[in-house]
Design a protein around this motif. Structure first.
Motif, PDB file in Angstrom:
ATOM      1  N   GLY B  14       7.621  -3.908  46.568  1.00 36.13           N
ATOM      2  CA  GLY B  14       6.995  -2.590  46.540  1.00 36.13           C
ATOM      3  C   GLY B  14       5.491  -2.669  46.721  1.00 36.13           C
ATOM      4  N   ILE B  15       4.943  -1.736  47.494  1.00 32.82           N
ATOM      5  CA  ILE B  15       3.492  -1.640  47.697  1.00 32.82           C
ATOM      6  C   ILE B  15       3.073  -0.198  47.474  1.00 32.82           C
ATOM      7  CG2 ILE B  15       1.637  -1.765  49.426  1.00 32.82           C
ATOM      8  CD1 ILE B  15       2.936  -4.133  50.626  1.00 32.82           C
ATOM      9  N   GLY B  16       2.075   0.013  46.613  1.00 29.74           N
ATOM     10  CA  GLY B  16       1.596   1.361  46.343  1.00 29.74           C
ATOM     11  C   GLY B  16       0.078   1.381  46.274  1.00 29.74           C
ATOM     12  N   VAL B  17      -0.524   2.371  46.915  1.00 26.63           N
ATOM     13  CA  VAL B  17      -1.988   2.473  46.924  1.00 26.63           C
ATOM     14  C   VAL B  17      -2.385   3.795  46.272  1.00 26.63           C
ATOM     15  CG1 VAL B  17      -4.076   2.440  48.337  1.00 26.63           C
ATOM     16  CG2 VAL B  17      -2.045   1.158  49.080  1.00 26.63           C
ATOM     17  N   VAL B  18      -3.275   3.720  45.271  1.00 31.37           N
ATOM     18  CA  VAL B  18      -3.686   4.907  44.525  1.00 31.37           C
ATOM     19  C   VAL B  18      -5.207   4.949  44.430  1.00 31.37           C
ATOM     20  CG1 VAL B  18      -3.555   6.103  42.288  1.00 31.37           C
ATOM     21  CG2 VAL B  18      -1.552   4.877  43.162  1.00 31.37           C
ATOM     22  N   ASP B  19      -5.769   6.147  44.634  1.00 27.78           N
ATOM     23  CA  ASP B  19      -7.200   6.386  44.406  1.00 27.78           C
ATOM     24  C   ASP B  19      -7.358   7.095  43.070  1.00 27.78           C
ATOM     25  OD1 ASP B  19      -7.988   5.324  46.816  1.00 27.78           O
ATOM     26  OD2 ASP B  19      -8.333   7.260  47.805  1.00 27.78           O
ATOM     27  N   GLY B  20      -8.379   6.747  42.319  1.00 26.35           N
ATOM     28  CA  GLY B  20      -8.590   7.457  41.068  1.00 26.35           C
ATOM     29  C   GLY B  20      -9.629   6.803  40.191  1.00 26.35           C
ATOM     30  N   ALA B  21      -9.852   7.449  39.049  1.00 26.51           N
ATOM     31  CA  ALA B  21     -10.769   6.936  38.028  1.00 26.51           C
ATOM     32  C   ALA B  21     -10.288   7.498  36.697  1.00 26.51           C
ATOM     33  CB  ALA B  21     -12.194   7.375  38.332  1.00 26.51           C
ATOM     34  N   PRO B  22     -10.584   6.841  35.588  1.00 27.35           N
ATOM     35  CA  PRO B  22     -10.125   7.343  34.289  1.00 27.35           C
ATOM     36  C   PRO B  22     -10.647   8.758  34.036  1.00 27.35           C
ATOM     37  CG  PRO B  22     -11.033   5.136  34.083  1.00 27.35           C
ATOM     38  CD  PRO B  22     -11.365   5.609  35.459  1.00 27.35           C
ATOM     39  N   GLY B  23      -9.750   9.644  33.553  1.00 25.77           N
ATOM     40  CA  GLY B  23     -10.150  11.016  33.232  1.00 25.77           C
ATOM     41  C   GLY B  23     -10.215  11.928  34.444  1.00 25.77           C
ATOM     42  N   ARG B  24      -9.910  11.377  35.619  1.00 26.26           N
ATOM     43  CA  ARG B  24      -9.917  12.207  36.820  1.00 26.26           C
ATOM     44  C   ARG B  24      -8.539  12.155  37.469  1.00 26.26           C
ATOM     45  NH1 ARG B  24     -15.436  11.325  40.066  1.00 26.26           N
ATOM     46  NH2 ARG B  24     -14.442  13.036  41.204  1.00 26.26           N
TER      47      ARG B  24
END
Lengths: 175, 175
Positions: B14-24
């Motif tokens: 499995g390959i997964g790409v996520v954008d983010g930051a804590p609390g957002r």
């Protein structure tokens, strides 16, 4: 034929290159042990092993690469690193279109010493004798990599002859 | 930050790409499952996995790659292939100078669901909710890779803050 053997490991990864054919003298072309410090970043350790194996495959252009088959039951503490290093060796060979083979430790011992339960010292003694080396290769990982290559030259060719015989037999049946 | 998660495996990776930051809010950028047929040559299967991971790392240029930590005790039948695939992911990232991290399955479950012993369905439910996906990602390997990436965005950043605080504290002591 030229065979490059890999005794996979993360702290010590043995590499041995042997030229030979069944019934003819064997010649050691190269032996080395890649080492990475246990405290280093795992990704960088694996990268160093991968680069080292790729460099050896490039430099010696073997006809086949043979890697010790990893069993999960062997040594739980080190099996993950051993499996990872073996995977890198398989990829380094496969991406150059070089045949890869796996042999178990007992297959190698049986091919080299006549006994599948021989100890490491006995394997090293036979490797030293078969390759007419002036001294015993150390550490054991170096001798094991050379033993893998010798095993493959003998067994691999025998298996290839069996394959060829089977192909001929199958062709004969059809004709 | 952009994180690429890899749930390592030989039959399914499995390959997964996520954008983010804590609390957002988190955003799914990509999800995929690399598959290789169990009957194929092992070297070619590993090469296909390596090429697939490298292509994803090239295409999505993540800030970090996070891989599920493999335990030899987990599943003896598949642990060798899982360890080999994880090693390939670590090399694919490290050779591009990308930070790699390892998280255990229970760390991921605890980060995503609040319980380190949550089942796969619960992890998938939370991944679907956190990424606001229109449908549950399948198979489980796809959801697990996304869960790893989310876990790293949350935990990794917290750990980075602790690291930074430790560095500042050490610097303060010296001054």
């Amino acid at each position: 034929m030229r065979v490059l053997g890999v005794d996979p490991g993360l702290t010590r990864c043995g590499i041995g290159v042997v030229d030979g054919a069944p019934g003819r003298a064997l010649t050691m072309v190269h032996v080395d042990v890649l080492r990475t410090p246990p405290g280093d970043d795992l990704g960088l350790r694996l990268l160093a092993i991968f680069d080292g194996i790729e460099a050896a495959v490039e430099r010696f252009a073997p006809d086949a690469v043979v890697v010790e088959r990893v069993f999960a039951q062997q040594n739980l503490r080190t099996v993950t690193g051993t499996a990872q290093a073996s995977g890198l060796a398989l990829v380094a060979a496969s991406r150059r279109g070089i045949r890869v083979a796996l042999h178990t430790p007992s297959e190698v011992k049986a091919a080299i010493t006549g006994s599948g339960t021989a100890d490491k010292a006995q394997v090293t003694t036979m490797v030293t004798r078969l390759l007419k080396l002036p001294a015993r290769p150390t550490p054991a990982d170096a001798a094991d990599a050379l033993a893998l290559a010798i095993c493959h030259i003998w067994r691999g060719t025998a298996l290839n002859r069996l394959d060829a015989a089977a192909v001929r037999a199958a062709a004969g049946v059809r004709r």
